[in-house]
Write a protein that holds these residues in place. Structure first.
Motif, short mmCIF file in Angstrom:
data_model
loop_
_atom_site.label_atom_id
_atom_site.label_comp_id
_atom_site.label_asym_id
_atom_site.label_seq_id
_atom_site.Cartn_x
_atom_site.Cartn_y
_atom_site.Cartn_z
N LEU A 7 0.86 -1.18 0.00
CA LEU A 7 0.00 0.00 0.00
C LEU A 7 0.89 1.23 0.00
O LEU A 7 1.82 1.32 0.81
N PRO A 8 0.64 2.21 -0.88
CA PRO A 8 1.36 3.48 -0.77
C PRO A 8 1.05 4.14 0.56
O PRO A 8 -0.07 4.07 1.05
N ALA A 9 2.05 4.77 1.16
CA ALA A 9 1.87 5.43 2.45
C ALA A 9 2.33 6.87 2.34
O ALA A 9 3.28 7.18 1.61
N GLU A 10 1.64 7.75 3.07
CA GLU A 10 2.01 9.17 3.07
C GLU A 10 1.99 9.69 4.49
O GLU A 10 1.37 9.12 5.39
N GLY A 11 2.65 10.79 4.70
CA GLY A 11 2.73 11.45 5.99
C GLY A 11 3.95 12.34 6.00
O GLY A 11 4.78 12.29 5.09
N ASP A 12 4.06 13.19 7.02
CA ASP A 12 5.24 14.04 7.05
C ASP A 12 6.49 13.19 7.25
O ASP A 12 6.44 12.07 7.77
N SER A 13 7.60 13.72 6.83
CA SER A 13 8.85 12.96 6.80
C SER A 13 9.21 12.42 8.18
O SER A 13 9.63 11.26 8.32
N ARG A 14 9.05 13.25 9.22
CA ARG A 14 9.42 12.82 10.57
C ARG A 14 8.61 11.60 10.98
O ARG A 14 9.14 10.63 11.54
N GLU A 48 -2.45 6.90 5.51
CA GLU A 48 -1.76 7.82 6.42
C GLU A 48 -1.83 7.23 7.81
O GLU A 48 -2.90 7.17 8.43
N ALA A 49 -0.69 6.76 8.31
CA ALA A 49 -0.66 6.06 9.59
C ALA A 49 -0.85 7.02 10.75
O ALA A 49 -0.36 8.15 10.72
N PHE A 50 -1.59 6.56 11.77
CA PHE A 50 -1.69 7.36 12.99
C PHE A 50 -1.15 6.60 14.22
O PHE A 50 -0.96 7.19 15.27
N SER A 51 -0.87 5.29 14.07
CA SER A 51 -0.26 4.56 15.18
C SER A 51 0.36 3.27 14.65
O SER A 51 0.04 2.81 13.54
N VAL A 52 1.24 2.70 15.46
CA VAL A 52 1.90 1.44 15.11
C VAL A 52 1.84 0.53 16.33
O VAL A 52 2.01 0.98 17.46
N PHE A 53 1.58 -0.76 16.10
CA PHE A 53 1.47 -1.75 17.17
C PHE A 53 2.65 -2.70 17.06
O PHE A 53 2.83 -3.37 16.05
N VAL A 54 3.47 -2.76 18.11
CA VAL A 54 4.65 -3.61 18.09
C VAL A 54 4.99 -4.01 19.52
O VAL A 54 4.86 -3.21 20.46
N ASN A 55 5.38 -5.26 19.70
CA ASN A 55 5.77 -5.78 21.02
C ASN A 55 4.69 -5.56 22.07
O ASN A 55 4.98 -5.21 23.22
N GLY A 56 3.43 -5.71 21.68
CA GLY A 56 2.33 -5.60 22.62
C GLY A 56 1.97 -4.19 23.03
O GLY A 56 1.23 -3.99 23.99
N GLN A 57 2.47 -3.18 22.31
CA GLN A 57 2.18 -1.79 22.64
C GLN A 57 1.73 -1.03 21.40
O GLN A 57 2.20 -1.27 20.30
N VAL A 58 0.79 -0.10 21.62
CA VAL A 58 0.39 0.83 20.56
C VAL A 58 1.10 2.15 20.80
O VAL A 58 1.05 2.70 21.90
N MET A 59 1.76 2.63 19.76
CA MET A 59 2.46 3.90 19.84
C MET A 59 1.90 4.86 18.80
O MET A 59 1.88 4.55 17.60
#
Length: 429
Positions: free
Chosen positions: A383-390, A416-427
């Motif tokens: 899937l193409p993804a967009e968002g600010d560079s940071r 456009e991502a607003f969070s990521v889930f990894v190692n049992g945590q949402v960031m």
């Protein structure tokens, strides 16, 4: 007693990366910290002789600090949350004086919230006048759209001033939803190489909205509600809260604060654990991002009632009664790329004016190829993804080049991502 947040949940409320980094450096600078119910407080020694007084109301969350920072939360409030997340804030019998006063004021304001009075009966004459004004404005809009198509997009004035002028006319016609769409278009086409595609798509969508508004009597109830929502007819909070509640274990998947002309908007994305249904909570605050609405932090799940605004693909909701305390969750239901696209297609089929829809894709790897970002699954689908560079580089850094689960909004062109889930945590991103 509220359970301590994780470091990822603290990071999710930080206004920017620099504030979080500064907060992390404050470890060892704290004294007289404490917690009682939903309140945290502590003294942080800075460069001056008098320590800063930081307070957090976890039920908001809301923040107060004696420092002069204009960021909310400031590095001291973030630092206090980090101290709490690591177990270095003891439970107390009562707050210190400086914290007790502010926390009591917060509690008093919540208790004094007026009970909604009986809903006033709308004046039919006023409602009819508004409908006629909106209809007249939309006819004028459709004539403008026709002129743009006949004249050719190459000769269309796509400047901010030109589109904002049309938007202002829609405000006068009491169609603020249409005005917002035109102003968003003005921002989207600035510098975009594919601006003719963006403009044509939006003009078609607006023309369809005009036609639907003219034939509202022929539309099914939910679609009629969607048309009214996209045009910008108001819906009272009382009427929404009177609608049947949807009780679920709602997972808080992401949160983001945006600002326009000193109006701060907090968007919170929720997903039902059992049904997979999405919901969005919107809270507003003028002047500063101190929101009165109580929302559990990202990464928590709460047994709660949600009351959805009416519509063919209902998404926006208001939080009703909660049944117990929010708790962290450590697992996430799977969701592949094909399922995400199918959910988006179903939503747009029900409400053709939707511009995006929340999705979750698991086991995808962020990739940067020839200046563009993608989320790639194990089969090679992307899937193409967009968002600010940071934000995008942060996502890549969190993943470490390995598969993660990403939550975001899909708009038929990119996610456009607003969070990521990894190692049992949402960031939050």
């Amino acid at each position: 007693m509220t359970s301590p947040w994780t470091a990822g949940q603290v990071a999710s409320v930080a206004p920017d990366a620099s504030s979080l980094a500064a907060a992390q450096k404050l470890a060892g600078s704290w004294s007289q910290t404490g917690q009682v119910e939903n309140g945290l407080w502590g003294l942080c020694q800075g460069s001056g002789s008098k320590p800063y007084q930081a307070i957090v109301d976890l039920s908001g969350p809301a923040y107060k600090c004696s420092c002069p920072s204009r960021k909310f939360p400031c590095k001291h409030a973030l630092g206090l949350l980090l101290e709490w997340s690591t177990g270095r804030v003891p439970v107390a019998s009562e707050p210190l004086d400086f914290a007790a006063e502010w926390l009591a004021q917060r509690e008093g304001k919540a208790a004094q919230q007026p009970v909604p009075a009986a809903k006033a009966v709308a004046d039919p004459a006023t409602a009819q006048k508004r409908a006629e004004r909106v209809a007249s404005g939309l006819v004028e809009l459709d004539l403008w759209i026709t002129d743009q198509i006949r004249g050719g997009l190459a000769s269309m004035d796509i400047s901010w001033e030109a589109l904002d002028g049309v938007a202002a006319r829609m405000v006068d016609a009491q169609a603020p939803g249409v005005a917002g769409a035109l102003r968003s278009l003005a921002g989207a086409v600035a510098g975009a190489e594919n601006w003719p595609e963006l403009v044509l798509g939006e003009l078609v969508r607006l023309h369809l909205l005009v036609v639907a508004h003219q034939r509202m009597d022929q539309l099914p109830g939910p679609l009629r509600d969607s048309v009214r929502a996209h045009v910008g007819y108001p819906v009272s909070t009382e009427s929404v809260m009177e609608l049947p509640a949807v009780r679920e274990l709602w997972m808080v998947m992401g949160s983001r604060i945006t600002e326009e002309k000193r109006l701060f908007t907090r968007t919170t994305w929720l997903r039902g654990r059992a049904t997979g249904r999405w919901a969005i909570l919107l809270d507003f605050s003028h002047g500063s991002p101190n929101f009165s609405g109580v929302v559990p932090p990202v990464g928590h799940v709460v047994d709660a009632d949600l009351h959805f605004y009416p519509g063919a693909a209902a998404l926006r909701a208001r939080l009703g009664a909660t049944h117990g305390e929010a708790e962290p969750f450590t697992t996430l239901p799977a969701g592949n790329i094909a399922a995400a696209l199918e959910h988006y297609t179903d939503a747009v089929s029900a409400d053709p004016w939707l511009r995006s829809w929340p999705v979750v894709v698991t086991d995808v790897t962020p990739s940067y190829v020839d200046g563009s970002w993608f989320l790639v699954d194990k089969s090679g689908s992307a899937l193409p993804a967009e968002g600010d560079s940071r934000m995008m580089w942060t996502l890549l850094g969190i993943s470490g080049g390995h598969p993660v689960s990403v939550c975001g909004t899909w708009n038929a062109r990119c996610i456009e991502a607003f969070s990521v889930f990894v190692n049992g945590q949402v960031m939050a991103l």
